[in-house]
Design a protein around this motif. Structure first.
Motif, PDB file in Angstrom:
ATOM      1  N   PHE A 658       0.849  -1.194   0.000  1.00 61.03           N
ATOM      2  CA  PHE A 658       0.000   0.000   0.000  1.00 61.03           C
ATOM      3  C   PHE A 658       0.884   1.244   0.000  1.00 61.03           C
ATOM      4  N   SER A 659       0.691   2.151  -0.984  1.00 63.97           N
ATOM      5  CA  SER A 659       1.520   3.354  -1.074  1.00 63.97           C
ATOM      6  C   SER A 659       0.881   4.508  -0.305  1.00 63.97           C
ATOM      7  N   GLU A 660       1.734   5.379   0.204  1.00 67.81           N
ATOM      8  CA  GLU A 660       1.249   6.502   1.007  1.00 67.81           C
ATOM      9  C   GLU A 660       0.483   7.509   0.166  1.00 67.81           C
ATOM     10  N   ARG A 661       0.908   7.714  -1.064  1.00 64.68           N
ATOM     11  CA  ARG A 661       0.217   8.687  -1.914  1.00 64.68           C
ATOM     12  C   ARG A 661      -1.222   8.266  -2.187  1.00 64.68           C
ATOM     13  N   PHE A 662      -1.455   6.968  -2.311  1.00 64.15           N
ATOM     14  CA  PHE A 662      -2.825   6.505  -2.507  1.00 64.15           C
ATOM     15  C   PHE A 662      -3.672   6.883  -1.299  1.00 64.15           C
ATOM     16  N   HIS A 663      -3.124   6.712  -0.120  1.00 63.29           N
ATOM     17  CA  HIS A 663      -3.868   7.084   1.085  1.00 63.29           C
ATOM     18  C   HIS A 663      -4.094   8.588   1.136  1.00 63.29           C
ATOM     19  N   PHE A 664      -3.128   9.372   0.697  1.00 59.32           N
ATOM     20  CA  PHE A 664      -3.254  10.831   0.725  1.00 59.32           C
ATOM     21  C   PHE A 664      -4.399  11.291  -0.177  1.00 59.32           C
ATOM     22  N   TYR A 665      -4.521  10.698  -1.366  1.00 59.52           N
ATOM     23  CA  TYR A 665      -5.509  11.159  -2.332  1.00 59.52           C
ATOM     24  C   TYR A 665      -6.874  10.499  -2.178  1.00 59.52           C
ATOM     25  N   LYS A 666      -6.954   9.316  -1.544  1.00 63.70           N
ATOM     26  CA  LYS A 666      -8.212   8.575  -1.494  1.00 63.70           C
ATOM     27  C   LYS A 666      -8.782   8.425  -0.083  1.00 63.70           C
ATOM     28  N   ARG A 667      -7.944   8.093   0.874  1.00 63.89           N
ATOM     29  CA  ARG A 667      -8.351   7.852   2.270  1.00 63.89           C
ATOM     30  C   ARG A 667      -9.390   6.726   2.363  1.00 63.89           C
ATOM     31  N   TYR A 668      -9.177   5.658   1.619  1.00 64.35           N
ATOM     32  CA  TYR A 668     -10.052   4.496   1.745  1.00 64.35           C
ATOM     33  C   TYR A 668      -9.785   3.784   3.067  1.00 64.35           C
ATOM     34  N   THR A 669     -10.811   3.123   3.568  1.00 68.79           N
ATOM     35  CA  THR A 669     -10.666   2.261   4.733  1.00 68.79           C
ATOM     36  C   THR A 669     -10.463   0.828   4.251  1.00 68.79           C
ATOM     37  N   ILE A 670      -9.295   0.275   4.512  1.00 65.99           N
ATOM     38  CA  ILE A 670      -8.976  -1.091   4.100  1.00 65.99           C
ATOM     39  C   ILE A 670      -9.430  -2.044   5.201  1.00 65.99           C
ATOM     40  N   LYS A 671     -10.275  -2.984   4.836  1.00 64.36           N
ATOM     41  CA  LYS A 671     -10.820  -3.935   5.814  1.00 64.36           C
ATOM     42  C   LYS A 671     -10.047  -5.246   5.766  1.00 64.36           C
ATOM     43  N   GLY A 672     -10.018  -5.915   6.901  1.00 60.99           N
ATOM     44  CA  GLY A 672      -9.390  -7.230   6.985  1.00 60.99           C
ATOM     45  C   GLY A 672      -7.939  -7.214   7.420  1.00 60.99           C
ATOM     46  N   ILE A 673      -7.425  -6.105   7.950  1.00 60.92           N
ATOM     47  CA  ILE A 673      -6.025  -6.046   8.381  1.00 60.92           C
ATOM     48  C   ILE A 673      -5.887  -6.715   9.747  1.00 60.92           C
ATOM     49  N   HIS A 674      -4.944  -7.634   9.851  1.00 60.30           N
ATOM     50  CA  HIS A 674      -4.605  -8.249  11.140  1.00 60.30           C
ATOM     51  C   HIS A 674      -3.191  -7.881  11.575  1.00 60.30           C
ATOM     52  N   ASN A 675      -2.288  -7.806  10.615  1.00 60.58           N
ATOM     53  CA  ASN A 675      -0.888  -7.491  10.907  1.00 60.58           C
ATOM     54  C   ASN A 675      -0.478  -6.263  10.088  1.00 60.58           C
ATOM     55  N   LEU A 676       0.091  -5.304  10.774  1.00 54.89           N
ATOM     56  CA  LEU A 676       0.412  -4.021  10.156  1.00 54.89           C
ATOM     57  C   LEU A 676       1.921  -3.794  10.195  1.00 54.89           C
ATOM     58  N   ILE A 677       2.494  -3.464   9.039  1.00 53.91           N
ATOM     59  CA  ILE A 677       3.935  -3.178   8.955  1.00 53.91           C
ATOM     60  C   ILE A 677       4.108  -1.800   8.319  1.00 53.91           C
ATOM     61  N   PHE A 678       4.788  -0.911   9.014  1.00 60.71           N
ATOM     62  CA  PHE A 678       5.178   0.382   8.458  1.00 60.71           C
ATOM     63  C   PHE A 678       6.610   0.254   7.947  1.00 60.71           C
ATOM     64  N   TYR A 679       6.740   0.105   6.636  1.00 66.60           N
ATOM     65  CA  TYR A 679       8.082   0.009   6.044  1.00 66.60           C
ATOM     66  C   TYR A 679       8.894   1.269   6.345  1.00 66.60           C
ATOM     67  N   GLY A 680       8.226   2.382   6.427  1.00 66.31           N
ATOM     68  CA  GLY A 680       8.815   3.651   6.852  1.00 66.31           C
ATOM     69  C   GLY A 680       7.757   4.425   7.602  1.00 66.31           C
ATOM     70  N   LEU A 681       8.173   5.312   8.489  1.00 67.12           N
ATOM     71  CA  LEU A 681       7.197   6.094   9.240  1.00 67.12           C
ATOM     72  C   LEU A 681       6.472   7.046   8.290  1.00 67.12           C
ATOM     73  N   PRO A 682       5.155   7.248   8.476  1.00 66.31           N
ATOM     74  CA  PRO A 682       4.382   8.104   7.563  1.00 66.31           C
ATOM     75  C   PRO A 682       4.898   9.540   7.542  1.00 66.31           C
ATOM     76  N   THR A 683       4.717  10.178   6.396  1.00 72.35           N
ATOM     77  CA  THR A 683       5.113  11.577   6.265  1.00 72.35           C
ATOM     78  C   THR A 683       4.271  12.467   7.160  1.00 72.35           C
TER      79      THR A 683
END
Length: 752
Positions: A658-683
């Motif tokens: 999942f790319s950060e720019r997609f979240h910036f422009y769309k802000r969709y809620t992704i369902k079904g997440i159990h494990n979360l990895i931040f490859y880098g800290l968000p801008t």
């Protein structure tokens, strides 16, 4: 020879429509044939003063004949003008000529979105929202009311206003009444313009050695001051930077600078303390970097403040030129010099990410310049509102998005534009050519298409050679567009021009002739976050002899406190040699993190990647390793996004990239997440809590108990992002600790 010459003259006398018909059919249209068999009776008509409304006469039948003949003649003239304008538009489209100011094309995202189709019914509402900044508006159709403006469209460029060239020309105009004897000796503007630097001082500035001090102001907070020259000391307390002298034209309205964003029918707030401190700092002509310009709170106040500073600077500069014009007209001393100009006229460059920002800036200009009880003369205002305003029905339905999203993406979100503005004696001219402009408002993409690159034949950067004031507003949004465009614009500022452009060198300032304009340019950068890439603008591209002032945002409470899910947060530190060392992060992720989640038990793993380059690198690696995953980025088609969300939610794919720019422009809620990895800290720090809170969506629908995990990678070069997420005190402990793993737990009354 005579016949051929006569034939060429007949062809050149044809209109474009007649030439087009002759080319297609080999003969002219019968309508244009010269019929000589029965010559029509010549009628002598006496045209009234106003061709649109002929005056009635009392001549009976002859008057009716005159009016009907005149109306026929007028109708054919109007139709001919309309036909010619349509031919010009169609020929321009066929030739594919570039329109200066806007190039009509579709981006990759737009073409992909047109091909996509909706797959999930529960996604229809979200996918009906306004697309991101990559969308381009079509050129508005020209109406009969715009005929006067369309006549001035250049054949090889965008629309530029030529009819008002003389009225806004600095070289030929004289000062207004009361401005001939204005004193400016005590004004910081005059001192700044007349300061002379030695070659030794210029060399010291280029070496980068600076005297650093720190001071705290009530509203701006902690300010870090850097001074390259000792004779221009650092700024002290707010009393050392009072409000600048306001130009006479702005004296009546400058206190109403907040009127442009006041609620309808509500009272206009007075100038705020934040604006006073900003205006005081900007009035010293130091470079300023303000890192707390939130789109929800401070952004409107900041915009009004820098608009007042821009107008104050432009009006003072133009008044000085006009006053010296009058002196030169009266003086008899041939040797007297008035050096008051740059090599080119543009003085101010304002960079904003979207067209809506241009609209708000121009509206603020009008509010500050418009006399009380009178309408200000603004040329091409109707066209401007059509191209930069939001058309009725364009706004998307009210979707459930954060407030900052609606604040950033309100209005026209096209990101390809540029416009020239000139100001003269309480009048404003929009769409003027760049070399006749005082102010240029543009996006980095809009300028990049004009500036070109090395090796291109058609490129022009001379209009940026004498920029005295650069404003970069919403710099953090440029990070979500193409940062390279902004850096390219900065590299083209204050270069030695390739052409003189008809300048009178006897009026050009010596520091412009010496190619020292970069040392006199003031740069104002406003952003909502503190980011090294933004700070790099001032350290690498700004060499103001008066120094720099940077505000330091110190968040005591991090955004992790806004996470509502009961979740263990594991922060793992890796060793890195530099800020740009992406290999160390990638190798640490591949060797240490990814193997822990390769087991099928660790399904529904969501990988958040801030950088698109890292996103592509990880995607290629996962494909090579034959990992079960889906990817979502700002370039994904709608159908791809729908399928990826469906497969990930149902567990058919183990990972989602999942790319950060997609979240910036769309802000969709992704369902079904159990494990979360931040490859880098968000801008943006609030992105961390927004993504973590997505885990709640899966809990509400699934109903079962699921154990969640969260892992975030960071290095010592992520200090600012880490402090914004965990808080400055905790971040300092984590960076100084010998341990490389730190645990936080949210969702309980106490945080560990």
């Amino acid at each position: 020879m005579g016949k051929r010459r006569r034939g060429n003259q007949e062809i050149t006398s044809l209109t474009k429509k007649q030439k087009k018909h002759l080319k297609e059919f080999g003969e002219q249209h019968p309508f244009h044939d010269n019929v000589v068999d029965r010559p029509a009776k010549t009628q002598i008509l006496r045209l009234p003063d106003s061709p649109q409304h002929p005056e009635p006469d009392n001549e009976g039948d002859s008057d009716e004949e005159q009016q009907s003949a005149y109306q026929k003649l007028l109708t054919t003239m109007i139709q001919g003008a309309d036909d010619n304008s349509e031919d010009e538009e169609s020929e321009d489209e066929d030739d594919g000529e570039e329109v200066e100011g806007r190039i009509f094309y579709k981006s990759e995202e737009e073409e992909e979105e047109e091909e996509g189709s909706d797959a999930e019914e529960d996604l229809e509402e979200e996918e009906g929202e306004t697309p991101d900044n990559s969308q381009k508006k079509e050129h508005p159709e020209k109406t009969n009311g715009d005929i006067e403006e369309t006549e001035e469209v250049e054949t090889e460029g965008e629309f530029t206003d030529k009819k008002n060239e003389a009225a806004f020309c600095l070289e030929t105009n004289l000062p207004a009444e009361g401005e001939e004897n204005m004193r400016e000796e005590e004004d910081i503007f005059a001192k700044h313009q007349e300061t002379e630097l030695s070659e030794e001082e210029v060399g010291r500035i280029l070496q980068g050695s600076k005297i650093k001090t720190q001071v705290k102001w009530p509203k701006l907070g902690t300010l870090q001051c850097m001074c390259p020259l000792e004779r221009f000391p650092a700024v002290g307390q707010p009393s050392s930077a009072p409000l600048p002298t306001i130009h006479k034209t702005l004296e009546a309205n400058w206190c109403l600078l907040n009127q442009s964003f006041a609620p309808v029918g509500g009272a206009v707030t007075d100038i705020t303390e934040l604006q006073k401190e900003l205006l005081g700092l900007m009035g010293t002509y130091r470079d300023v970097h303000f890192t707390n310009s939130s789109p929800l709170r401070e952004a409107k106040e900041v915009r009004s403040a820098y608009c007042l500073h821009v107008l104050n600077h432009v009006l003072k500069a133009n008044t000085r030129v006009l006053r010296n014009n009058g002196k030169l007209k009266e003086t008899k001393d041939v040797n007297e010099e008035f050096r008051d100009q740059g090599i080119t006229r543009p003085k101010v460059l304002i960079l904003v990410p979207f067209r809506d920002g241009v609209l708000r800036v121009v509206q603020t200009f009008i509010t500050l310049l418009e006399p009380k009880g009178k309408k200000m003369d603004v040329s091409n205002k109707k066209r401007f509102k059509e191209e930069y305003g939001e058309e009725p029905g364009e706004s998307p339905p009210k979707l459930q998005r954060p407030d900052d999203y609606h604040a950033i993406f309100s209005g026209n979100t096209d990101d390809h534009f540029r416009i020239g503005v000139s100001i003269m004696k309480r009048s404003m001219r929009l769409y003027c050519p760049f070399y006749s402009s005082d102010i240029i408002i543009a996006s980095p993409l809009g300028l990049r298409t004009v500036l070109g690159t090395d090796g291109e034949k058609k490129r022009d950067f001379d209009f940026l050679s004498s920029i005295e004031l650069l404003i970069v507003d919403q710099a953090d949004v440029f990070l979500m567009q193409n940062w390279e465009h902004l850096l390219h614009v900065l590299k083209c500022l204050n270069l030695q021009p390739l052409d003189s452009h008809g300048v009178d060198f006897s009026r050009v300032r010596m520091w412009n002739l010496n190619n020292w304009a970069a040392h006199y340019r003031q740069t104002l950068v406003f952003s909502a976050i503190q980011e090294p890439q933004i700070t790099n603008i001032l350290t690498k591209h700004c060499h103001n002899y008066r120094g720099q002032v940077c505000s330091k945002t110190i968040p005591k409470v991090g955004s992790i406190c806004q996470v509502l899910v009961q979740l263990p947060h594991v922060f793992q530190m890796f060793h890195s040699d530099s800020f740009m060392d992406q290999d160390a992060r990638f190798q640490f992720f591949v060797d240490k993190i990814l193997p822990q989640y390769r087991d099928s038990v660790m399904s529904h793993t969501f990988i958040y990647v801030p950088s698109y380059f890292d996103f592509v690198r990880l995607r290629n690696y996962l494909k090579k390793e034959d990992v079960s995953f889906v990817s979502v980025s700002e370039y994904s088609q709608r159908s791809e996004v729908s399928r990826a969300r469906h497969y990930f939610q149902k567990g058919e794919k183990q990972f989602m990239l999942f790319s950060e720019r997609f979240h910036f422009y769309k802000r969709y809620t992704i369902k079904g997440i159990h494990n979360l990895i931040f490859y880098g800290l968000p801008t943006y720090p609030h992105f961390y809590s927004e993504v973590c809170n997505m885990l709640q969506a899966g809990v509400r629908e699934g109903g079962g108990s699921v154990s969640f995990t969260c892992t975030a990678l960071y290095s010592r070069y992520d200090m600012h992002r880490l402090a914004a997420i965990t808080g400055v005190d905790r971040a300092a402990q984590m960076l100084q600790s010998k341990k490389s793993v730190h645990l936080f737990i949210t969702g309980e009354e106490k945080h560990t």
